[in-house]
Structure formats: structure tokens, C-alpha cells
Design a protein around this motif. Structure first.
Motif, PDB file in Angstrom:
ATOM      1  N   LEU A  25       0.829  -1.210   0.000  1.00 10.53           N
ATOM      2  CA  LEU A  25       0.000   0.000   0.000  1.00 10.53           C
ATOM      3  C   LEU A  25       0.860   1.255   0.000  1.00 10.53           C
ATOM      4  CD1 LEU A  25      -2.808  -1.068   2.518  1.00 10.53           C
ATOM      5  CD2 LEU A  25      -2.950  -0.924   0.016  1.00 10.53           C
ATOM      6  N   THR A  26       2.021   1.183   0.693  1.00  9.45           N
ATOM      7  CA  THR A  26       2.943   2.322   0.677  1.00  9.45           C
ATOM      8  C   THR A  26       3.453   2.586  -0.732  1.00  9.45           C
ATOM      9  OG1 THR A  26       3.658   1.806   2.927  1.00  9.45           O
ATOM     10  CG2 THR A  26       5.050   3.278   1.658  1.00  9.45           C
ATOM     11  N   ILE A  27       3.787   1.508  -1.442  1.00 10.89           N
ATOM     12  CA  ILE A  27       4.248   1.647  -2.824  1.00 10.89           C
ATOM     13  C   ILE A  27       3.144   2.233  -3.696  1.00 10.89           C
ATOM     14  CG2 ILE A  27       4.995   0.359  -4.865  1.00 10.89           C
ATOM     15  CD1 ILE A  27       6.404  -1.585  -2.950  1.00 10.89           C
ATOM     16  N   HIS A  28       1.906   1.778  -3.502  1.00 10.64           N
ATOM     17  CA  HIS A  28       0.786   2.315  -4.275  1.00 10.64           C
ATOM     18  C   HIS A  28       0.640   3.821  -4.049  1.00 10.64           C
ATOM     19  CE1 HIS A  28      -1.386  -1.841  -4.612  1.00 10.64           C
ATOM     20  NE2 HIS A  28      -0.327  -1.747  -5.392  1.00 10.64           N
ATOM     21  N   CYS A  29       0.801   4.252  -2.797  1.00 12.38           N
ATOM     22  CA  CYS A  29       0.710   5.682  -2.484  1.00 12.38           C
ATOM     23  C   CYS A  29       1.816   6.472  -3.175  1.00 12.38           C
ATOM     24  CB  CYS A  29       0.779   5.891  -0.975  1.00 12.38           C
ATOM     25  SG  CYS A  29      -0.660   5.313  -0.051  1.00 12.38           S
ATOM     26  N   LEU A  30       3.014   5.911  -3.159  1.00 15.43           N
ATOM     27  CA  LEU A  30       4.143   6.600  -3.793  1.00 15.43           C
ATOM     28  C   LEU A  30       3.945   6.733  -5.297  1.00 15.43           C
ATOM     29  CD1 LEU A  30       7.045   4.914  -1.783  1.00 15.43           C
ATOM     30  CD2 LEU A  30       6.441   7.342  -1.728  1.00 15.43           C
ATOM     31  N   VAL A  31       3.463   5.663  -5.901  1.00 16.76           N
ATOM     32  CA  VAL A  31       3.232   5.696  -7.346  1.00 16.76           C
ATOM     33  C   VAL A  31       2.100   6.661  -7.673  1.00 16.76           C
ATOM     34  CG1 VAL A  31       2.510   4.344  -9.349  1.00 16.76           C
ATOM     35  CG2 VAL A  31       4.128   3.371  -7.704  1.00 16.76           C
ATOM     36  N   ALA A  32       1.007   6.581  -6.899  1.00 16.66           N
ATOM     37  CA  ALA A  32      -0.130   7.475  -7.144  1.00 16.66           C
ATOM     38  C   ALA A  32       0.262   8.935  -6.947  1.00 16.66           C
ATOM     39  CB  ALA A  32      -1.285   7.108  -6.216  1.00 16.66           C
ATOM     40  N   PRO A  38       8.668  14.980  -6.196  1.00 11.29           N
ATOM     41  CA  PRO A  38       8.383  14.968  -4.756  1.00 11.29           C
ATOM     42  C   PRO A  38       7.533  16.135  -4.288  1.00 11.29           C
ATOM     43  CG  PRO A  38      10.674  15.554  -5.182  1.00 11.29           C
ATOM     44  CD  PRO A  38      10.109  15.080  -6.481  1.00 11.29           C
ATOM     45  N   SER A  39       6.617  15.824  -3.398  1.00 13.18           N
ATOM     46  CA  SER A  39       5.774  16.831  -2.774  1.00 13.18           C
ATOM     47  C   SER A  39       6.032  16.814  -1.265  1.00 13.18           C
ATOM     48  CB  SER A  39       4.299  16.587  -3.101  1.00 13.18           C
ATOM     49  OG  SER A  39       3.924  15.284  -2.690  1.00 13.18           O
ATOM     50  N   ARG A  40       5.069  17.281  -0.483  1.00 11.61           N
ATOM     51  CA  ARG A  40       5.330  17.565   0.921  1.00 11.61           C
ATOM     52  C   ARG A  40       5.784  16.341   1.718  1.00 11.61           C
ATOM     53  NH1 ARG A  40       1.438  21.114   4.897  1.00 11.61           N
ATOM     54  NH2 ARG A  40       2.812  21.134   6.729  1.00 11.61           N
ATOM     55  N   TYR A  41       5.140  15.187   1.555  1.00 12.40           N
ATOM     56  CA  TYR A  41       5.446  14.031   2.380  1.00 12.40           C
ATOM     57  C   TYR A  41       6.104  12.882   1.605  1.00 12.40           C
ATOM     58  CZ  TYR A  41       2.424  16.398   5.741  1.00 12.40           C
ATOM     59  OH  TYR A  41       1.869  17.318   6.600  1.00 12.40           O
ATOM     60  N   THR A  42       6.623  13.171   0.439  1.00  9.23           N
ATOM     61  CA  THR A  42       7.215  12.104  -0.374  1.00  9.23           C
ATOM     62  C   THR A  42       8.425  11.481   0.308  1.00  9.23           C
ATOM     63  OG1 THR A  42       6.457  13.158  -2.421  1.00  9.23           O
ATOM     64  CG2 THR A  42       8.240  11.550  -2.606  1.00  9.23           C
ATOM     65  N   ILE A  43       9.350  12.312   0.789  1.00  9.68           N
ATOM     66  CA  ILE A  43      10.574  11.794   1.400  1.00  9.68           C
ATOM     67  C   ILE A  43      10.251  11.007   2.662  1.00  9.68           C
ATOM     68  CG2 ILE A  43      12.821  12.390   2.368  1.00  9.68           C
ATOM     69  CD1 ILE A  43      12.592  12.829  -0.626  1.00  9.68           C
ATOM     70  N   GLU A  44       9.324  11.505   3.466  1.00 12.41           N
ATOM     71  CA  GLU A  44       8.950  10.795   4.686  1.00 12.41           C
ATOM     72  C   GLU A  44       8.379   9.416   4.363  1.00 12.41           C
ATOM     73  OE1 GLU A  44       8.391  13.892   3.958  1.00 12.41           O
ATOM     74  OE2 GLU A  44       8.232  15.209   5.710  1.00 12.41           O
ATOM     75  N   THR A  45       7.544   9.351   3.322  1.00 10.64           N
ATOM     76  CA  THR A  45       6.938   8.073   2.937  1.00 10.64           C
ATOM     77  C   THR A  45       7.992   7.111   2.395  1.00 10.64           C
ATOM     78  OG1 THR A  45       4.910   9.278   2.353  1.00 10.64           O
ATOM     79  CG2 THR A  45       5.086   7.009   1.587  1.00 10.64           C
ATOM     80  N   LEU A  46       8.896   7.620   1.581  1.00 16.45           N
ATOM     81  CA  LEU A  46       9.974   6.788   1.062  1.00 16.45           C
ATOM     82  C   LEU A  46      10.871   6.282   2.184  1.00 16.45           C
ATOM     83  CD1 LEU A  46      10.983   8.765  -2.154  1.00 16.45           C
ATOM     84  CD2 LEU A  46      10.261   6.360  -2.093  1.00 16.45           C
ATOM     85  N   THR A  47      11.141   7.146   3.155  1.00 14.29           N
ATOM     86  CA  THR A  47      11.973   6.747   4.289  1.00 14.29           C
ATOM     87  C   THR A  47      11.297   5.639   5.092  1.00 14.29           C
ATOM     88  OG1 THR A  47      12.895   8.979   4.425  1.00 14.29           O
ATOM     89  CG2 THR A  47      13.154   7.576   6.351  1.00 14.29           C
ATOM     90  N   LEU A  48       9.985   5.756   5.277  1.00 10.78           N
ATOM     91  CA  LEU A  48       9.232   4.720   5.975  1.00 10.78           C
ATOM     92  C   LEU A  48       9.283   3.405   5.204  1.00 10.78           C
ATOM     93  CD1 LEU A  48       7.423   4.158   8.428  1.00 10.78           C
ATOM     94  CD2 LEU A  48       5.462   4.844   7.039  1.00 10.78           C
ATOM     95  N   HIS A  49       9.150   3.493   3.893  1.00 12.05           N
ATOM     96  CA  HIS A  49       9.232   2.308   3.034  1.00 12.05           C
ATOM     97  C   HIS A  49      10.611   1.654   3.161  1.00 12.05           C
ATOM     98  CE1 HIS A  49       9.050  -0.374  -0.322  1.00 12.05           C
ATOM     99  NE2 HIS A  49       9.784   0.385  -1.117  1.00 12.05           N
ATOM    100  N   PHE A  50      11.657   2.479   3.184  1.00 11.84           N
ATOM    101  CA  PHE A  50      13.018   1.964   3.347  1.00 11.84           C
ATOM    102  C   PHE A  50      13.188   1.279   4.696  1.00 11.84           C
ATOM    103  CE2 PHE A  50      17.208   2.658   5.194  1.00 11.84           C
ATOM    104  CZ  PHE A  50      18.029   2.041   4.269  1.00 11.84           C
ATOM    105  N   ALA A  51      12.656   1.901   5.750  1.00  3.91           N
ATOM    106  CA  ALA A  51      12.812   1.346   7.096  1.00  3.91           C
ATOM    107  C   ALA A  51      12.156  -0.026   7.206  1.00  3.91           C
ATOM    108  CB  ALA A  51      12.218   2.303   8.126  1.00  3.91           C
ATOM    109  N   VAL A  52      10.997  -0.205   6.581  1.00  3.28           N
ATOM    110  CA  VAL A  52      10.331  -1.504   6.612  1.00  3.28           C
ATOM    111  C   VAL A  52      11.201  -2.552   5.925  1.00  3.28           C
ATOM    112  CG1 VAL A  52       8.341  -2.814   5.788  1.00  3.28           C
ATOM    113  CG2 VAL A  52       8.005  -0.545   6.759  1.00  3.28           C
TER     114      VAL A  52
END
Length: 442
Positions: A25-32, A38-52
Motif C-alpha cells: 500500500l505504501t508503494i501504491h501511495c508513492l506511485v499514485a 516529490p511533494s510535501r510528504y514524499t521523502i517521509e513516505t519513502l523513508t518509511l518504506h526503506f525502514a520496513v
């Protein structure tokens, strides 16, 4: 992470399904969200994806190095590598959030690169973002036109730990780069040693490592933070001494280098043993056992192989290694490897690296006892070269920096010292600027 799963009463299968779903679902959000713009929360979401991805798998994965490269390049596009003070339109709260994101990415880049044994993505000469101010989350808001006064170093917080840890990582990264690019000169080694010692001395007392027996009144998080920073320091020191250790050079300096590296590996494995012990029921860190990062397995793995390497050279009659390793130290090596073998075997069902570490220890201990001879193997780059280390209590000690202790391309050529290790390591290793045009704050 799996320890947290067990604490919540979830099965490994159910938790894996949940994590896979969350990741998808995180990947779907990033793609969508078109993450390449990148916008406001792109880096934070990518970082969360990396941490998982980083914490679910115990074994090193080249994909994480590739992924953090993508995240960092997008952060560069957003100008996170330049301090927000360059742009007066950036509000203080936004500036502090950007600094916090950048320090996290910087540390992820260092850990991932050293884990895989490949160059870092970030170039320090092109970055000037300063560390974030030591503030609690409720100290600053959108209404502030200036950054409030920082909290004192006596006010413990996760952010302060990250800031202090970054001072060690910055020097460690410089050492890592210098050792990888080309053999550093003796002057460079001396300068880097002085920088590291200065960073160590600047640590507040509550973050300096002390034996757990003398710190039972400390919080579990403080104990864990001290151990982690100590491992970082030892790793940096080893990078300054690894060349002589792995090359089997001769001379007084090499003898001291061997002693430092053996000491470092023993200390790292002691951290592994104590962390495992204290995260069991009734242990000092049982309540925070989920915080033990899987990335530490790399440091424990390297320390394991350093001692296997040293013991094999001793058994092969290596004169320099024997001179720098008195009988009591040899006994310490055997004891540490025996303990580590049991710890690796406990994780063998979910880690290929753990399986092979246990197998390597078994072989070298059998050789030490004279029960069997080990087949030859060919060393592979990146295994010993990236290992951490610890010096004696003064950390850097008295070392002649006139010697060449850099890594060069001839480091892993087969020679007499490593002849008995040829086949085992093959079996062990499975994988081995400027102003931004685009600054998006919304």
C-alpha cells in the motif's frame, strides 16, 4: 522487529502478511503521488518504506542501497542538502523539519553503504545542512519567527541522541571514504584520528559507554544508545587499522594493529552477547527489545569473521599474529567464537548469513582443536574490509600513524596467511551541490 511481533502475540506468518500488505500500500501511495516529482510528504513516505525493508530482513540486501540512493537523490532535488538558512521564506519550523529529515537520510546512507561495502551516495563537500536544534516537539510551532533556544545536553531525548550520534558518523563516514578511495597518507590518518577523538571527547557523559554492571539505574534506552554509539566508534577505529590486520604485514606497528583489531572484534561480540542476554525476559532491555536494529547483525557478522580470520592465522603459524596474540587472548577468541556460534544458530532459521556464520565458526574451531583440517577458500572483497573495531579503553591509544593502513586493490589477493580460508569465505559470502532548482515545501 520479529521480537516486537512476538511481544504482541502475533504469529510470524500473520505479521509477515501484514507487513507485506503495508509495504504494498505504501508503494501504491508513492506511485499514485508520482514520487519522482516529490511533494510535501514524499521523502517521509519513502523513508518509511526503506525502514520496513531494512528491518524485516536480517540479511544484507543490495536493494536497500539502491533504494536509499533513490530517496537521497529526490531529497537533493528538494534542496535538503543545503541549509534552510539560505532561503528566508522557509519558516523556522519547516527549516527544523528539513534538517531532521536530512540527518536521518545521512545516517541511513552511511549504515547502508558500509553494510553492503559500496560507496556512500552523499558527498559531504556538496552539503552544508547543519544538525537540527535540540528542541522538543512542543518547543516550536508555526507561530515562531525564530528558532527558540535549544534544550541543554542534560535533557535526554531521541533527537539529542541522533544529533550526538551524527557527530561520530560524520567522522566515520570521512574515514570510510578515505579508506575506500585510495590508500590514505600517514598525515591523513593522523588528522582523521584526531577528529574522531575530538568527537568522542565531545559526547556528553550520559552517552559514553560504561559496563552494564555499573549502570543498572539507567533507563533501558540510554543503555542501548551507549552500546550503539560504542559500536560506531569501534567501527571507525577499525577502519584506520584494518589494512595491516588483513594484509599480515610485519613490524611493530602491525603487531599493534593486530592487537587493536582482535580487541575490537572481541568487544563487538561482547556487545552482541550482552544485547541478546539483556533482551531476554528479566533483562535490562527486555522492554525495548524491538529497538535492536537488524542492521547491527552486520557489525556482529564482521566481528565474527575477524576472529575466525585471526584464529586461523594463529593456527597456521603466522608469526606476527602469534606475537600479538598471547595465550590468554587466544583463549578469549575461542570463548567469544563459541558463544557467538550459539547466538548465530538461534537465528539460522531466518537468516542465511547466520547459517553461514555458524558454519564458519564450527570449521575454524575444529581446526583449532585439531579435529579436522579446513579446505582452502578464496577471500572476497568487502568482508573483512568493512568490519568494525574497538581500540583499548582510550579508543585510539598510541599508534604509529606513519604506517600505511589503507585498503588497496591488492588487499584480498591470496597469500600464505589466508590459504586455509579459501573455501570457507566463498561459502560464507552470498552477496556481497549547488542551488536547487526545485524546492517543494507543500
Amino acid at each position: 522487529m520479529w521480537q516486537e511481533v512476538e511481544a504482541l502475540g502475533l504469529s510470524i506468518v500473520d505479521s509477515q502478511t501484514t507487513l507485506d500488505t503495508y509495504r504494498t500500500l505504501t508503494i501504491h501511495c508513492l506511485v499514485a503521488g508520482d514520487y519522482l516529482r516529490p511533494s510535501r510528504y514524499t521523502i517521509e513516505t519513502l523513508t518509511l518504506h526503506f525502514a520496513v525493508d531494512q528491518n524485516v530482513n536480517m540479511d544484507a540486501d543490495i536493494g536497500n542501497w539502491v533504494l536509499i540512493g533513490v530517496v537521497i537523490r529526490l531529497a537533493l532535488r528538494m534542496g535538503l542538502h543545503r541549509d534552510p538558512s539560505h532561503w528566508p521564506t522557509i519558516r523556522p519550523l519547516q527549516a527544523e523539519l528539513r534538517r531532521r529529515i536530512w540527518i536521518a537520510l545521512y545516517q541511513m546512507d552511511y549504515f547502508t553503504s558500509t553494510q553492503i561495502g559500496l560507496p556512500r551516495i552523499i558527498k559531504d563537500s556538496q552539503c552544508d545542512t547543519r544538525p537540527p536544534a535540540h528542541l522538543f516537539d512542543d518547543d516550536i510551532g508555526f507561530e515562531h519567527d525564530e528558532i527558540p533556544p535549544e534544550r541543554p545536553l542534560t535533557d535526554h531525548s531521541p533527537l539529542l541522541y541522533m544529533i550526538q550520534r551524527n557527530s561520530i558518523i560524520k567522522v566515520s563516514a570521512e574515514i570510510y571514504d578515505a579508506a575506500e578511495a585510495a590508500p590514505p597518507t600517514s598525515a591523513t590518518i593522523a588528522v582523521l584520528s584526531a577528529k574522531l577523538q575530538k568527537a568522542i571527547d565531545a559526547l556528553p557523559e550520559w552517552l559514553k559507554y560504561k559496563p552494564l554492571e555499573t549502570a543498572i539505574v539507567e533507563t533501558p534506552v540510554t543503555l542501548l544508545n551507549r552500546m550503539f554509539i560504542d559500536i560506531l566508534i569501534q567501527k571507525a577505529i577499525y577502519l584506520l587499522h584494518r589494512h595491516s590486520f588483513t594484509k599480515g604485514s610485519t613490524g611493530e606497528e602491525s603487531t599493534r594493529s593486530n592487537d587493536i583489531c582482535i580487541q575490537s572484534a572481541l568487544a563487538i561480540l561482547e556487545h552482541q552477547r550482552r544485547m541478546t542476554e539483556e533482551t531476554q525476559p528479566g533483562g535490562l532491555m527486555f522492554s525495548i527489545r524491538w529497538k535492536i536494529a537488524s542492521s547491527l547483525n552486520h557489525e556482529f557478522l564482521q566481528a565474527t569473521m575477524m576472529l575466525c580470520f585471526a584464529l586461523s592465522r594463529i593456527n597456521d603459524g603466522d608469526a606476527e599474529m602469534s606475537n600479538s596474540c598471547p595465550l590468554h587472548r587466544r583463549d578469549d577468541i575461542v570463548e567469544a567464537l563459541t558463544s557467538a556460534k550459539g547466538l548465530w544458530e538461534k537465528n539460522a532459521d531466518r537468516s542465511i548469513e547466520a547459517q553461514k556464520a555458524a558454519k564458519a565458526i564450527t570449521k575454524v574451531l575444529k581446526q583449532d582443536m585439531g579435529e579436522s583440517s579446513m579446505p582452502p577458500w578464496t577471500p572476497s572483497d568487502g568482508l573483512f574490509g568493512q568490519a568494525p573495531g574497538i581500540a583499548p579503553q582510550s579508543y585510539l591509544g598510541n599508534f604509529d600513524y606513519g604506517q600505511d593502513v589503507a585498503l588497496d586493490l591488492s588487499l584480498f589477493t591470496v597469500n600464505d596467511e589466508v590459504e586455509p580460508f579459501r573455501d570457507m569465505l566463498d561459502d560464507f559470502v552470498s552477496i556481497e551541490g549547488g542551488w536547487p532548482k526545485d524546492i517543494s515545501l507543500e
